[in-house]
Enzyme design. Structure first.
Site, PDB file in Angstrom:
ATOM      1  N   ASP A  67     -10.824   2.616   4.048  1.00 32.54           N
ATOM      2  CA  ASP A  67     -11.314   1.248   3.808  1.00 32.54           C
ATOM      3  C   ASP A  67     -12.842   1.186   3.748  1.00 32.54           C
ATOM      4  O   ASP A  67     -13.407   0.176   3.332  1.00 32.54           O
ATOM      5  CB  ASP A  67     -10.840   0.318   4.936  1.00 32.54           C
ATOM      6  CG  ASP A  67      -9.593  -0.470   4.569  1.00 32.54           C
ATOM      7  OD1 ASP A  67      -9.322  -0.613   3.363  1.00 32.54           O
ATOM      8  OD2 ASP A  67      -8.902  -0.941   5.488  1.00 32.54           O
ATOM      9  N   GLN A  82      -4.672  -1.841   9.409  1.00 29.85           N
ATOM     10  CA  GLN A  82      -4.594  -3.141   8.740  1.00 29.85           C
ATOM     11  C   GLN A  82      -5.230  -4.228   9.616  1.00 29.85           C
ATOM     12  O   GLN A  82      -4.913  -4.352  10.790  1.00 29.85           O
ATOM     13  CB  GLN A  82      -3.113  -3.468   8.446  1.00 29.85           C
ATOM     14  CG  GLN A  82      -2.898  -4.743   7.656  1.00 29.85           C
ATOM     15  CD  GLN A  82      -3.488  -4.679   6.254  1.00 29.85           C
ATOM     16  OE1 GLN A  82      -3.335  -3.706   5.540  1.00 29.85           O
ATOM     17  NE2 GLN A  82      -4.183  -5.741   5.864  1.00 29.85           N
ATOM     18  N   LYS A  94       0.846  -1.206   0.000  1.00 30.13           N
ATOM     19  CA  LYS A  94       0.000   0.000   0.000  1.00 30.13           C
ATOM     20  C   LYS A  94       0.879   1.252   0.000  1.00 30.13           C
ATOM     21  O   LYS A  94       0.606   2.212  -0.716  1.00 30.13           O
ATOM     22  CB  LYS A  94      -0.946  -0.024   1.212  1.00 30.13           C
ATOM     23  CG  LYS A  94      -2.065  -1.047   1.030  1.00 30.13           C
ATOM     24  CD  LYS A  94      -2.869  -1.327   2.282  1.00 30.13           C
ATOM     25  CE  LYS A  94      -3.826  -2.492   2.018  1.00 30.13           C
ATOM     26  NZ  LYS A  94      -4.556  -2.942   3.194  1.00 30.13           N
TER      27      LYS A  94
END
Ligand code: NDP
Length: 282
Positions: free
Chosen positions: A122, A99, A55
């Protein structure tokens, strides 16, 4: 022999990234602030570390700034919430992601809710989940958005089509089903308690498989000319494979995504897109 058009997720993801790169280059040319994604990793799970690294690399490639915080596995929930709050308050941070999975002693729901919805890269925050369900402007989760983008890029009509989603997780199955419905697909969701999945897939124009069971969707379960989008990532004998049996499905489908190189590359591209959007909405 594969008859299907193999959907090139890498190429579509590159196109998305190029678009973001151009937008960032024009910001740079105008001496404007550059968007920034903050990523928090708790613990030392090797797979998560690779995801985070990818990422950060993707941010650098498009010229986006990124910040990384790595916390030890025994970090308290409170310390993690503090780290999130620091980024929530930071004017220079546009997108925040933590994460997953998190160590067991940390409540993932609480963490998801701690991220400011306007920085929710997200798109797992309940506010974004709810708003998108209501069809209102909201951030949408990366993998499902990537699935829809692939269909659009290949001109695959959703409206009026029979869509079957296999899997009903909060991060893939449910939001994909919602997005297909919002685009006027007629959607059926199958899951582990669905007795005869083939009964549904045999009539489907579009099948999205997001289960995590290698090669569960076989060619004899689908109809000629359908589209198969394979979200699954499985490792069999050291090799990556999806949830569909690629060879038998590719003989009958008109379009199919490979694993790797299908949905996977889209997830990070859509994460960059969400961060860019968060910046632009500011
Ligand atoms: P989850 O484990 O959270 O959900 C799996 C879903 O599949 C559940 O709804 C479960 O049903 C259903 N299921 C399990 N077994 C069966 C079965 N035998 N028949 C029908 N349905 C079944 O997984 P995720 O949604 O997080 O991920 C799914 C797959 O996609 C995984 O392989 C994952 O690695 C991959 N993935 C890929 C991404 C990418 O970027 N390409 C991103 C995210 C995930 P029930 O609800 O009844 O338990």
């Amino acid at each position: 022999m594969a008859n299907a058009v193999i959907i090139d997720g890498k190429a579509v993801a590159q196109k998305v990234r190029n678009g973001i790169k151009e937008r960032i280059e024009s910001l740079k040319a105008a001496n404007k602030r550059i968007p920034c994604l903050a990523v928090i990793l708790v613990g030392n799970d090797p797979a998560s570390a690779v995801y985070v690294r990818n990422k950060m690399k993707a941010c650098a490639e498009v010229g986006m700034l990124s910040e990384q915080v790595i916390l030890p596995a025994d970090t308290s929930e409170e310390t993690l919430l503090d780290a999130i709050n620091k980024f929530n308050c930071d004017e220079n941070v546009d997108g925040i992601l933590v994460q997953l999975p998190l160590p067991r002693h940390i409540d993932a729901q609480k963490v998801t809710k701690a991220i400011l919805p306007s920085k929710d890269a997200d798109a797992f925050h309940p506010l974004n989940v709810g708003l998108s369900r209501l069809g209102e402007p909201a951030f949408t989760p990366c993998t499902p958005s990537g699935v829809i983008r692939l269909l659009d890029e290949y001109g695959i009509e959703i409206s009026g089509k029979r869509c079957v989603v296999i899997g009903r997780s909060n991060i893939v199955g449910k939001p994909v089903a919602d997005m297909l419905l919002a685009r006027n697909g007629t959607v059926t969701v199958c899951h582990s308690k669905t007795p005869d999945i083939a009964e549904y897939t045999k009539n489907a124009d579009i099948i999205v498989v997001a289960v995590g069971r290698a090669k569960m969707l076989k060619g004899d379960m689908i109809k000629d000319g359908c589209t198969v989008i394979d979200v699954g990532i499985n490792r069999v004998d050291g090799k990556l494979c999806g949830d569909c049996d690629f060879d038998s499905c590719a003989e009958k489908a008109a379009y199919i995504t490979p694993v790797p190189g299908g949905v996977g590359p889209m997830t990070i591209a859509m994460l960059l897109e969400n961060t860019m959007r968060a910046y632009e909405l500011k």
